[in-house]
Design a protein around this motif. Structure first.
Motif, PDB file in Angstrom:
ATOM      1  N   ALA A  14      31.761  17.560  76.522  1.00 37.92           N
ATOM      2  CA  ALA A  14      30.416  16.847  76.866  1.00 37.92           C
ATOM      3  C   ALA A  14      29.613  16.185  75.842  1.00 37.92           C
ATOM      4  O   ALA A  14      28.884  15.915  75.467  1.00 37.92           O
ATOM      5  CB  ALA A  14      30.489  17.756  77.765  1.00 37.92           C
ATOM      6  N   LEU A  15      29.859  17.084  74.855  1.00 40.61           N
ATOM      7  CA  LEU A  15      29.383  17.061  72.983  1.00 40.61           C
ATOM      8  C   LEU A  15      29.220  15.359  72.673  1.00 40.61           C
ATOM      9  O   LEU A  15      28.698  15.153  72.346  1.00 40.61           O
ATOM     10  CB  LEU A  15      29.308  18.203  72.800  1.00 40.61           C
ATOM     11  N   LEU A  16      30.885  15.240  72.833  1.00 41.28           N
ATOM     12  CA  LEU A  16      31.376  13.769  71.772  1.00 41.28           C
ATOM     13  C   LEU A  16      30.580  12.794  72.972  1.00 41.28           C
ATOM     14  O   LEU A  16      30.256  11.807  72.233  1.00 41.28           O
ATOM     15  CB  LEU A  16      32.661  14.447  72.099  1.00 41.28           C
ATOM     16  N   ILE A  17      30.554  12.480  74.415  1.00 43.76           N
ATOM     17  CA  ILE A  17      30.103  12.265  74.653  1.00 43.76           C
ATOM     18  C   ILE A  17      29.338  11.278  74.867  1.00 43.76           C
ATOM     19  O   ILE A  17      27.977  10.588  74.250  1.00 43.76           O
ATOM     20  CB  ILE A  17      30.721  12.121  76.605  1.00 43.76           C
ATOM     21  N   LEU A  18      28.148  12.857  74.717  1.00 44.27           N
ATOM     22  CA  LEU A  18      26.161  12.301  74.679  1.00 44.27           C
ATOM     23  C   LEU A  18      26.430  11.827  73.108  1.00 44.27           C
ATOM     24  O   LEU A  18      25.858  10.865  72.549  1.00 44.27           O
ATOM     25  CB  LEU A  18      25.675  14.161  74.852  1.00 44.27           C
ATOM     26  N   ALA A  19      26.939  12.419  72.423  1.00 47.69           N
ATOM     27  CA  ALA A  19      26.984  12.419  70.790  1.00 47.69           C
ATOM     28  C   ALA A  19      27.195  10.737  70.524  1.00 47.69           C
ATOM     29  O   ALA A  19      26.388  10.277  69.908  1.00 47.69           O
ATOM     30  CB  ALA A  19      27.393  13.107  69.431  1.00 47.69           C
ATOM     31  N   ALA A  20      28.107  10.456  70.994  1.00 45.74           N
ATOM     32  CA  ALA A  20      28.573   8.888  71.862  1.00 45.74           C
ATOM     33  C   ALA A  20      27.156   8.083  71.734  1.00 45.74           C
ATOM     34  O   ALA A  20      27.025   6.680  71.329  1.00 45.74           O
ATOM     35  CB  ALA A  20      30.128   8.642  71.757  1.00 45.74           C
TER      36      ALA A  20
END
Length: 138
Positions: A14-20
């Motif tokens: 989830a953190l990677l998706i939001l950061a991207a």
């Protein structure tokens, strides 16, 4: 402790998706005509939503609670009222005829049952000495 790795893995995803997602919006964007319009008109969206004070006061003066309605508006309201009255009249008439038909059927059935019971009573009580009930003497 078996639930810790899946939870950490899902949080990391989830953190990677939001950061991207937010990183893509923050990337370099070309300045084009849209930015020029925004720079030229700082209240662009506000101007489309709100109107000037003079226009607003004129609008409310024209359409105040005590303002005179035009003849066309009066005639349109009158036609709507007439159409509603006609629809109500037709509905009530239809309901009345349905009820009258229903009551007529009920009365006919009741009269038929009464006639049958009366006829059975007469046949049972008739001893042959007297004429039947519906004959009259002169």
């Amino acid at each position: 402790m078996t639930w810790t790795p899946p939870v950490l893995l899902s949080l990391l995803a989830a953190l990677l998706i939001l950061a991207a997602r937010f990183g893509a919006e923050g990337a370099a964007v070309k300045k084009d005509k849209v930015d020029e319009k925004v720079a030229a008109d700082p209240q662009g969206s506000a101007r489309r939503i709100f109107m000037h004070e003079s226009d607003a006061s004129n609008f409310f003066k024209r359409r105040g609670r005590r303002s005179v309605t035009s003849q066309n508006e009066l005639m349109a309201e009158y036609r709507q009222r007439l159409a509603a009255d006609e629809n109500r009249r037709e509905y009530n008439e239809e309901q009345r005829t349905e009820y009258e038909n229903y009551m007529e059927e009920v009365r006919d059935e009741q009269a038929e049952r009464t006639r049958e019971t009366t006829e059975q009573w007469r046949e049972f009580h008739y001893d042959g000495l007297y004429p039947s009930y519906h004959r009259y003497y002169k």
